[in-house]
Structures are given as C-alpha cells and as structure tokens.
Write an enzyme that holds these catalytic residues in place. Structure first.
Site, PDB file in Angstrom:
ATOM      1  N   GLU A  60       0.857  -1.189   0.000  1.00  9.07           N
ATOM      2  CA  GLU A  60       0.000   0.000   0.000  1.00  9.07           C
ATOM      3  C   GLU A  60       0.894   1.241   0.000  1.00  9.07           C
ATOM      4  O   GLU A  60       1.776   1.369   0.850  1.00  9.07           O
ATOM      5  CB  GLU A  60      -0.903  -0.008   1.235  1.00  9.07           C
ATOM      6  CG  GLU A  60      -1.938  -1.128   1.170  1.00  9.07           C
ATOM      7  CD  GLU A  60      -2.727  -1.286   2.455  1.00  9.07           C
ATOM      8  OE1 GLU A  60      -3.953  -1.396   2.382  1.00  9.07           O
ATOM      9  OE2 GLU A  60      -2.118  -1.312   3.541  1.00  9.07           O
ATOM     10  N   ASN A 108      -5.684  -3.480   6.180  1.00 10.24           N
ATOM     11  CA  ASN A 108      -5.864  -3.714   7.611  1.00 10.24           C
ATOM     12  C   ASN A 108      -7.250  -3.283   8.090  1.00 10.24           C
ATOM     13  O   ASN A 108      -7.784  -3.850   9.045  1.00 10.24           O
ATOM     14  CB  ASN A 108      -4.768  -3.017   8.424  1.00 10.24           C
ATOM     15  CG  ASN A 108      -3.504  -3.853   8.445  1.00 10.24           C
ATOM     16  OD1 ASN A 108      -3.547  -5.060   8.171  1.00 10.24           O
ATOM     17  ND2 ASN A 108      -2.377  -3.236   8.736  1.00 10.24           N
TER      18      ASN A 108
END
Ligand SMILES: NC(=O)c1ccc[n+]([C@@H]2O[C@H](COP(=O)([O-])OP(=O)(O)OC[C@H]3O[C@@H](n4cnc5c(N)ncnc54)[C@H](O)[C@@H]3O)[C@@H](O)[C@H]2O)c1
Length: 312
Positions: A152, A191
C-alpha cells in the site's frame, strides 16, 4: 533513477523487504543496531531464497547474486550516504522513527526518497518535524514481505507527484502489486478490511456461535479460497448488487459495531495469552507446531503465487 536502496531495520519486515529489492537486481544496504540481528536476518533471507530455488522460481545463481547484493552494516552513515531510496522498517514507536529521521536529514542526499513501512501512523505524524516532507511516503508491505504481493502506497499532503511515481514504478519493478491511497487514513485499506472481519470473528466467538476452529474454517475453506482471485467488490458484482443490497440491509443491523476490544480478548492479554508468541492465545501452540506452521505457510504462499502468476 533508483540504483542503491537502504533498508533500515532487519526484523520481521525489513529482512523480507531487503530480499525483494536484492532479488530484483538492486544494490541493498541493510542496517540494524547489532551485527547479531543482521546475521539472523541474512540467515532468514538465505532460507527464503532456498525455498524459491526448491520451488524452481529462481535458479541457485539468482540466489547467490541476490545475497551478494546485500551489504549489512551497523553504521547508519555507510548505510544511507549513497542511497536513492530508503525503506524504514524500525519498530512502530513514534519516538524511534522521529529520532531516526532527524539523523537521516543530516546525512542523506537532497533527492533521496524515504519510505516508511508504518502500519498505523499517519504520514502527517511521521513527518511532523521533517524538513523535506515532499520526499516522504509510506510503502506498507505485508508479512511475509518476500511472499505477499500487496504494497500500500500512501502519499502525504506534501509528498511530490514525482516521489509517488518513482515509488510506484519501483514497487512494480520488484514484482509487487502496489495500490495507491488517495487519502491518508488509519489502517490504510487491507488492515481496515481485516479488522472488520476479525471484529466479527471475535463477536461470533464471544456469542458462542461456533468453535474457534469452525469460525476459522468458515473463512479458510469459504470466502478465503476465492479472495486470492476475486476481491470483495468484484464478488459483490458477480453475486449481484441486488442480492448484496438485501444482504447488507438484512445483516448490517446484526453485525458487531463494537468500538472496543471484547472482554474475552482483554482477559487473555491480561493473563499473558498473546497467541503464538506465548504459546497460547485462542489456541495452544508448541514450538514445533509454530515452526511447522510458518514453514507450511511460506511453502503454500510460494505455490499460491505461482498459481496467481499462471505458472501452474
Ligand atoms: N510485523 C508485521 O506483520 C508488520 C506488517 C506490516 C508493517 N509492519 C511495520 O513495519 C515496521 C517494522 O516492524 P517489524 O515487525 O519488522 O519490527 P521488528 O521489531 O521485527 O524489527 C524492527 C527492527 O528494527 C531495529 N531497530 C530498532 N531501532 C532501530 C533504529 N533506531 N534504527 C535501525 N533499526 C532499529 C530492531 O533492532 C529490529 O531488528 C513497523 O513500523 C511495523 O508497524 C509490521
């Protein structure tokens, strides 16, 4: 142009990240506080590369060349002075990160990019006292970093477009699957999605709906099988958005909306039941079981990556 890369911190994440760069042909300096940490990291990298040789992803000469490309050092000046790109993978403690960035400012080149592997800190907090925030970016790898493709990329308010583009190209060049976040939000994408699922898993366990084994199996042998190839949004499209409209309408009121940790987990943590690292969490583990599971995880991830690349 990126030629020389530095990885700061050779722990759980740093060693795997350094391996990615070295295998892709970059000259890498791997830095840590003690030689013994670096020796351990190089042993792990050697083992990871051996697995790739065994699975015929690379040949033995690729392994040797990758190992030769990594120079380990406990001298920060040596580690970063010629660096084009720095990955910071030191512990998730803001004071440690801030103090390291302060030291870097005085020794790195003006055009060196700094990428943090932070899991939780917003860039604005990381760059609070940084002189040149335009060179700063987050590249969030996943554990094990040498085997999970996702990275990311999070740009801060001041990160330059050039830095975003160079970082994106570098991640692609080392064979990763980068995603760029348009906004710096806590937990990034993956997440947040994981946390939503784990919250519901804890909730189901707390309500005694099924055994922990069955809750886990409902994912590993259920949606988890598909998710390596079809994400949740595409899954919704193929199921039909009319169906998913009803699913959300009917189920959303039933789902956990907890904004705190369940008592069950608090209790376990209080009593030292932290999971694999203490031998007991939701399940019990011996050292052999942990070792076996980690070896099996890596072997299976290598095979899964082959399938994802269409190699088998
Ligand atoms: N462990 C994970 O699953 C995971 C996943 C994604 C991101 N992250 C993030 O990656 C970063 C590193 O996490 P980790 O799990 O690899 O931690 P770790 O504790 O395993 O490794 C950190 C390493 O940094 C070294 N270190 C400590 N202070 C240092 C300093 N001042 N300079 C250089 N090295 C120093 C330590 O000696 C250690 O070897 C953290 O920001 C963490 O949030 C971790």
């Amino acid at each position: 142009m990126i030629n020389n890369i530095t990885v700061l911190g050779s722990g759980v994440m740093g060693h795997g990240i350094a391996q990615n760069y070295a295998l892709a042909g970059y000259a890498v300096h791997l830095y840590d506080l003690k030689s013994s940490y670096l020796e351990k990291a190089m042993k792990l990298i050697d083992g990871n590369l051996s697995l790739m040789v065994k699975e015929k992803i690379i040949v033995p000469a690729d392994k040797e060349k990758a190992l030769e490309r990594i120079i380990t050092t406990t001298d920060l000046q040596i580690a970063v002075k010629d660096s084009d790109f720095i990955t910071e993978a030191v512990p998730e403690v803001i004071e440690i990160k801030h103090s390291l960035y302060k030291q870097l400012e005085t020794i790195i080149r003006q055009d060196t990019i700094i990428a943090s592997n932070t899991s939780t800190f917003p860039i604005s907090q990381l760059t609070k006292d940084i002189k040149d925030p335009e060179r700063f970016i987050v590249t969030h790898f996943f554990n094990p970093a040498q085997l999970v493709p996702l990275v990311e990329i999070v740009k801060g308010r001041d990160t330059s477009n050039q830095v975003v583009e160079t970082t994106l190209n570098l991640m692609k060049d080392i064979g990763k699957s980068p995603v760029v976040l348009n906004k710096d939000i806590p937990g990034f994408i993956a997440n947040r999605l994981q946390a939503a699922l784990v919250r519901e898993a804890f909730h189901l366990m707390e309500m005694g709906i099924a055994s922990p084994e069955d809750i886990d199996l409902a994912i590993t042998d259920g949606p988890g099988v598909r998710w390596a190839f079809s994400g949740p949004l595409e899954t919704a499209d193929f199921g039909g958005l009319d169906i998913w409209k009803s699913v959300v309408e009917n189920l959303a009121p039933e789902l956990s909306k907890a904004d705190k940790v369940p008592d069950l987990i608090n209790e376990k943590v209080k009593n030292g039941g932290l999971g694999a690292k203490t031998g007991e969490g939701i399940y019990k583990y011996s050292n052999e079981i942990i070792e076996g599971k980690l070896v099996q995880r890596d072997e299976r991830l290598v095979k899964l990556n082959k399938i994802k690349h269409g190699d088998i």
